[in-house]
Motif scaffolding. Structure first.
Motif, mmCIF file in Angstrom:
data_model
loop_
_atom_site.group_PDB
_atom_site.id
_atom_site.type_symbol
_atom_site.label_atom_id
_atom_site.label_comp_id
_atom_site.label_asym_id
_atom_site.label_seq_id
_atom_site.Cartn_x
_atom_site.Cartn_y
_atom_site.Cartn_z
ATOM 1 N N ALA A 1 0.863 -1.188 0.000
ATOM 2 C CA ALA A 1 0.000 0.000 0.000
ATOM 3 C C ALA A 1 0.894 1.230 0.000
ATOM 4 O O ALA A 1 1.901 1.280 0.698
ATOM 5 C CB ALA A 1 -0.886 0.001 1.239
ATOM 6 N N LEU A 2 0.546 2.230 -0.790
ATOM 7 C CA LEU A 2 1.316 3.485 -0.808
ATOM 8 C C LEU A 2 0.860 4.419 0.293
ATOM 9 O O LEU A 2 1.576 5.316 0.692
ATOM 10 C CB LEU A 2 1.115 4.203 -2.139
ATOM 11 N N GLY B 265 3.570 -0.924 3.874
ATOM 12 C CA GLY B 265 2.983 -1.404 2.631
ATOM 13 C C GLY B 265 1.907 -2.438 2.863
ATOM 14 O O GLY B 265 1.016 -2.635 2.044
ATOM 15 N N ARG C 123 14.774 7.117 0.251
ATOM 16 C CA ARG C 123 13.332 6.954 0.083
ATOM 17 C C ARG C 123 12.657 8.319 -0.050
ATOM 18 O O ARG C 123 13.293 9.349 0.110
ATOM 19 C CB ARG C 123 12.740 6.215 1.288
ATOM 20 N N MET D 38 6.125 7.799 3.280
ATOM 21 C CA MET D 38 5.819 6.617 2.486
ATOM 22 C C MET D 38 4.981 6.934 1.259
ATOM 23 O O MET D 38 5.047 6.249 0.258
ATOM 24 C CB MET D 38 5.112 5.582 3.363
ATOM 25 N N SER D 39 4.168 7.981 1.359
ATOM 26 C CA SER D 39 3.278 8.260 0.235
ATOM 27 C C SER D 39 3.837 9.346 -0.685
ATOM 28 O O SER D 39 3.134 10.221 -1.141
ATOM 29 C CB SER D 39 1.899 8.646 0.751
ATOM 30 N N ASP D 40 5.127 9.302 -0.929
ATOM 31 C CA ASP D 40 5.803 10.299 -1.755
ATOM 32 C C ASP D 40 6.199 9.651 -3.082
ATOM 33 O O ASP D 40 6.994 8.730 -3.108
ATOM 34 C CB ASP D 40 7.057 10.773 -0.992
ATOM 35 N N PRO D 41 5.644 10.115 -4.184
ATOM 36 C CA PRO D 41 5.995 9.505 -5.470
ATOM 37 C C PRO D 41 7.387 9.895 -5.972
ATOM 38 O O PRO D 41 7.858 9.351 -6.943
ATOM 39 C CB PRO D 41 4.902 10.022 -6.403
ATOM 40 N N LYS E 99 8.820 12.477 -7.566
ATOM 41 C CA LYS E 99 9.007 12.908 -8.963
ATOM 42 C C LYS E 99 9.919 14.125 -9.077
ATOM 43 O O LYS E 99 10.155 14.630 -10.163
ATOM 44 C CB LYS E 99 7.647 13.232 -9.591
ATOM 45 N N ARG F 275 15.937 9.018 -10.864
ATOM 46 C CA ARG F 275 16.424 7.746 -10.321
ATOM 47 C C ARG F 275 17.947 7.694 -10.394
ATOM 48 O O ARG F 275 18.602 7.129 -9.525
ATOM 49 C CB ARG F 275 15.800 6.585 -11.094
ATOM 50 N N ARG G 27 23.360 5.872 -3.804
ATOM 51 C CA ARG G 27 23.302 4.491 -3.316
ATOM 52 C C ARG G 27 24.556 3.718 -3.683
ATOM 53 O O ARG G 27 25.089 2.957 -2.890
ATOM 54 C CB ARG G 27 22.123 3.780 -3.966
#
Lengths: 479, 341
Positions: A9-10, B51, B262, B266-269, B271, B275, B282
């Motif tokens: 889940a996001l 998740g 990251r 957690m809910s960060d796309p 953009k 990469r 990394r």
């Protein structure tokens, strides 16, 4: 045993998503942190990273598949020494190394919208802790005097009472100190801290720069570390700059830490209208602070209130908002001569006994209430006047007992009317004394406008004794 | 600051701290490796549990920044305090707080450090001198300055390490605190963790002067940039800063140049960056790979010994994850407790 990789889940509200792209192929080595796939929802695209080390053994959901439910296995990871032969067992669900959905406790099983508490949980929830005095409102409660009969009294101003309270508590406890603008060398912007620098030195009486937000945070941090600061605001109007630290840090941290962090601190200073200082320097913040759980809110009226309650506030292990009034600083009252005179927090005082109407007020509002009661007595109306003293926790018990006796209630305060302390009193009286009321509760407050500067307009914006008398006449149906 | 100049700054800072590797013993590297790996594996597991819907709300992972808290902790003395913002899991583990208790707080269980009432951003340990865990950007800077005030008031010789990010470095109360800290010579070290992005906004798009170590210049607070990806460099710099503060010379600013792999939460796309940029860090600047390489090549530690550490850490994290899922939720009666004392 092979490890299942589950559809993540996001966000807490995501229930399904699209498996947009595989970035690893079957047979690829995978290390923790490697991005193995991309998933999409209507809101965002995110990368799925591997948590475990191994080789990608099998892809269970092809790229481009839409509507993949959260926690559905999407691939199988083989650890060192495992082979494809082990996969069937894993894919059937038996080998999930990560706890699978069905193993999660019931309350957590839904990753969708927040579920209602179960009936079982609601049944186990006890009622909230009782307010002081409980909710029974017996009408035969004896009046507890603030001090024994025969106690030696001395007349002093509210200003002197506040200073004495701080000085006595600083003598008593080395961890208590005073900080604020002009509290030391200048002896206090309103001379409340007169003489404290001489007695306690600059170590414990600290002039701060004009930085309310910052020095309030410094005070709260010192309280987290175990000291007992008294933070003076030159006026509570300036504390708006610091209200984040007062509410989010001081009032909430005890709860958010599960009770492990203590915050013993007093925020004090004049609050509400002074005279001819216009809108930005005239607001009453009683209702703002009383709204929030996690601290106590006190607004004293007399010098005895000021002394006994400030001493109680300094000794209380919680954050305390102590709202003074500039105009009351110079008023004189009798105060018991006693270094250990401490009043209970959360206890209202019946300042004047009466039978026909209950006037509820606090702080400077009490000056209107008391004068009105005096004049009403001359008209043959017997008013009982309640001085709330503490606004959180509110001693609603004393108010209800009185209203059940008089059947009428008028509230008085200088603050704006909307969502005021009066609003709360009206609601509580409606709830607990509905059948006892012979008239609607009325409130006398400041007008619903920013405080104007012009002398005539300012007077019009504030309550008057006549307003209180008119309200009492209205609820007692007196001409 | 452009991408390239940031790397140059970081490498320049690394050069200044080169000597620090000579005083960093094999045992120091071993400990740093284990402590950093514990944080990395913890955060990966937290991401996984998030998740799966077992962790709710906000969850800000520390992956990539491990050398900062581990190096700083190695320089601290008994009694020194730590306070930070909401990206706090690494700080807690570095102070020695139990992974089980932290993970159980993330899953909202009664055995969590805040009995399930605080969550990811609000945990504390008086025993470990960890004062949170604060969710309002910049608030911890004034609070940490206040903890330092208490140290001076009590003359206890302790220093408060006050962490905040490049985003918080623009908050007004930071400068109010800098002023008082210097004015009153408070024993505080300000640790600015510059991970290059305040949520989705790069430092260059948010800060008129991107050299955050100089943000105390107008208060005459000394500051330096430090390679926050090299644990030995961090330890040396924090050691210098702590000595300065402990000697009564007042605050010190360390800007830790670091990077989070990251998203912001957690809910960060994610953009706002490429990469390739993430992979560059990394693959070439990872703080754990760096220490692993030194252990293997310089100190000739057998690979099996490293693997044994990996295994032990993984087992500890798995045990924490199981604990965090098997412990009960708070009793409903807990709703009413700890509001006031």
């Amino acid at each position: 045993m092979p490890t299942q990789i589950l559809m993540p889940a996001l966000s807490p509200t995501m229930e399904e998503g699209k498996l947009a792209k595989w970035l690893k192929s079957v047979g690829d080595a995978v290390a923790p942190g490697d991005v193995i796939a991309e998933i999409e929802t209507d809101k965002a695209t995110m990368e799925v990273e591997a948590v475990d080390e191994g080789t990608l053994g099998k892809i269970l959901v092809a790229e481009g598949t839409e509507g993949v439910p959260v926690n559905q296995p999407i691939a199988v990871l083989l650890a060192e020494g495992e082979s494809e032969a082990d996969i069937d067992e894993a894919a059937s669900g038996g080998g999930a190394k990560a706890p699978a959905k069905e193993e999660a406790p019931k309350a957590e099983a839904s990753t969708g919208s927040v579920p209602d508490p179960s009936a079982e949980q609601r049944a186990k929830l006890p009622p909230p802790p009782a307010a002081p005095g409980g909710t029974e409102f017996p009408d035969d409660q004896p009046d507890e005097p603030d001090y024994p009969a025969g106690t030696e009294m001395r007349q002093m101003t509210v200003r002197e009472a506040l200073r004495d309270a701080m000085a006595e508590e600083m003598r008593r406890d080395e961890d208590v100190f005073l900080m604020g603008e002009e509290v030391a060398e200048y002896q206090g912007a309103y001379k409340v801290s007169q003489g404290l620098l001489d007695e306690f030195s600059a170590r414990r009486v600290i002039d701060t720069p004009i930085t309310e937000h910052g020095f309030t945070g410094v005070g709260v941090g010192a309280a987290f570390a175990g000291l007992k600061p008294i933070v003076e605001f030159m006026t509570f109007n300036f504390a708006m700059q610091a209200i984040d630290q007062i509410i989010n840090s001081a009032a909430k941290t005890h709860y958010m830490s599960g009770g492990f962090i203590k915050c013993q601190i007093v925020f004090r200073g004049p609050n509400g209208a002074a005279a001819r200082v216009a809108a930005q320097h005239s607001q009453d913040y009683a209702a703002w602070y009383a709204h929030v759980p996690g601290h106590r809110v006190i607004q004293p009226y007399s010098a005895a209130d000021a002394k006994g309650l400030l001493k109680a506030a300094i000794r209380d292990p919680n954050p305390v908002i102590f709202l003074e009034n500039e105009i009351l600083y110079g008023h004189s009252f009798d105060v018991p001569v006693d270094d250990d005179f401490v009043l209970p927090i959360g206890k209202a005082k019946v300042e004047r006994k009466g039978t026909d109407v209950t006037i509820v007020s606090f702080g400077i509002g009490m000056t209107y209430a008391m004068k009105a009661a005096e004049e009403l007595a001359g008209m043959g109306i017997s008013a009982e006047v309640i001085n709330l003293r503490t606004l959180r926790p509110l001693d609603i018990d004393t108010v209800i007992r009185s209203v059940r006796k008089t059947n009428r209630c008028v509230t008085v305060e200088e603050a704006f009317p909307t969502c005021s302390i009066s609003s709360e009193i009206g609601f509580q009286v409606m709830t607990h004394a509905f059948d006892f009321l012979d008239a609607p509760v009325m409130r006398i407050t400041g007008k619903d406008v920013p405080m104007p500067y012009a002398a005539n307009l300012e007077k019009l914006a504030l309550p008057t004794v006549a307003d209180v008398i008119d309200a009492v006449k209205a609820v007692t149906y007196t001409n | 600051m452009t991408e390239d100049s940031a790397v140059v700054e970081r490498e320049k800072a690394a050069g200044a701290g080169a000597k620090s590797s000579e005083t960093f013993s094999k045992e120091d590297y071993r400990r740093a490796y284990e402590d950093m790996l514990l944080i990395r594996r913890f955060e990966e597991k937290a991401g996984q549990l998030y998740g799966m819907g077992l962790i709710g709300g906000f969850c800000h992972l520390y992956i990539g920044q491990e050398a900062v808290v581990v190096g700083a902790q190695m320089a601290m003395q008994e009694g020194d305090q730590v306070i930070t913002g909401y990206r706090d899991h690494g700080h807690m583990l570095a102070t020695g707080m139990e992974p089980k208790g932290v993970m159980a707080e993330l899953t909202g269980r009664s055995s969590g450090y805040s009995k399930g009432k605080g969550g990811s951003m609000h945990m504390f340990s008086v025993e470990k001198n960890f004062f949170g865990g604060h969710g309002i950007v910049g608030a911890q800077v004034s609070l940490g300055t206040g903890i330092a005030f208490s140290n001076r008031y009590r003359e206890n010789g302790a220093v408060c390490l006050t962490y905040f990010g490049d985003g918080a470095a623009n908050q007004g109360q930071v400068y109010e605190s800098f002023n008082m800290a210097k004015l009153w010579s408070l024993p505080v070290v300000y640790m600015i963790e510059n991970n290059k992005y305040g949520m989705g906004t790069s430092v260059a798009r948010a800060s008129s002067n991107t050299n955050l170590s100089q943000r105390g210049a107008s208060f005459e607070i000394p500051g330096e940039q430090v390679d926050g990806m090299a644990v030995e460099t961090v330890r040396a710099a924090v050691g210098r800063a702590l000595a300065h503060a402990r000697a009564g010379k007042g605050p010190y600013i360390l800007e830790m140049l670091t990077y989070r792999y990251r998203g912001h939460s957690m809910s960060d796309p994610a953009k706002y960056r490429t990469r390739d940029e993430v992979n560059e860090y990394r693959q070439k600047h990872d703080p754990i790979d760096h220490v692993r390489e030194i252990l293997l090549s310089k100190h000739k530690v057998p690979e099996d010994d490293i693997k044994a550490i990996d295994k032990r850490v993984r087992e500890e994290i798995n045990a924490a994850a199981e604990f965090a899922q098997s412990e009960p939720e708070p009793d409903p009666a807990e709703l009413w407790t700890d509001v006031v004392r």
